[in-house]
Design an enzyme around this catalytic site. Sequence first.
Site, short mmCIF file in Angstrom:
data_model
loop_
_atom_site.label_atom_id
_atom_site.label_comp_id
_atom_site.label_asym_id
_atom_site.label_seq_id
_atom_site.Cartn_x
_atom_site.Cartn_y
_atom_site.Cartn_z
N HIS A 142 48.57 102.89 -17.72
CA HIS A 142 49.24 104.15 -17.40
C HIS A 142 48.41 104.98 -16.42
O HIS A 142 48.94 105.45 -15.40
CB HIS A 142 49.47 104.94 -18.69
CG HIS A 142 50.01 106.32 -18.49
ND1 HIS A 142 51.33 106.65 -18.71
CD2 HIS A 142 49.42 107.48 -18.06
CE1 HIS A 142 51.53 107.93 -18.43
NE2 HIS A 142 50.38 108.46 -18.04
N GLU A 143 47.13 105.14 -16.72
CA GLU A 143 46.28 105.97 -15.86
C GLU A 143 46.15 105.39 -14.46
O GLU A 143 46.12 106.13 -13.46
CB GLU A 143 44.90 106.15 -16.49
CG GLU A 143 44.89 106.86 -17.83
CD GLU A 143 45.61 108.20 -17.80
OE1 GLU A 143 45.61 108.87 -16.75
OE2 GLU A 143 46.18 108.59 -18.84
#
Length: 256
Positions: free
Chosen positions: A208-209
């Site tokens: 996600h990051e």
Amino acid sequence: MKYVLLCTALFLLCRFSFPSPIPAAQSTEDLKSIEVYLDKFFPSIYKSDSRTLEERIMEMQKFFHLTVTGKMDAETGKVMKQPRCGVPDVAQYRASPQVWTKKVLTYRINNYTPDLPKSRVEQIIRQALNVWSEVTPLTFQRTYGPADIEISFAYGAHGDYNPFDGRGGTLAHAYFPGRDIGGDAHFDESERWSESNREVNLFLVAAHEFGHSLGLEHSNVRGALMFPTYYYVNPNSFRLPLDDKQRIWRLYGKRK
């Protein structure tokens, strides 16, 4: 008798004609925590913010597909307490999307979490980056010098004016492409990181990051990798959802 009827009529008029204050039984501390959440994740893109608290809650409820009332109910409070990414949910004002202009990006792991063996952290980071290289023309190379994407585990305040808040709450955050801190991804060491469904899965949060590191904003599509709140999916069967593919393709095109 007429006085009693008049008082009753006035009570009913006041009871049903005007909305009750925003959380009717909220303490000052509760209201402060609500404002802190909204300031962090739904800030105004303008210098002055004339929105009422009710309007800001409505914006948050709309993003998360909740019942839009502008009032603090149990459903809204539950979402606000979910572990999540520390990047705001509203698109910040940018003249154009921030993207990398090169196809080969470097990354460096500055330190390690004691929750997992170093070799597993390295493997998980590669796996999370591969999520994006498999669908775009981008490739990632590890380096031990300055890198495009610097990866760190840290507690509390860690030098970027965006402190972590301890276990739960904000799990990690990353920065959009650019110089200096641009592209970097930071993980809250207060969390208990794992490679399974215990505590917080490092692969899911890292993937996600790294979406942010490549220029993606949050998505309000439930089930998308870039949805802001954390939920578990088995990494062994993980497939990048269509919403994430379409959005990253708009930035970098498809992998040939």
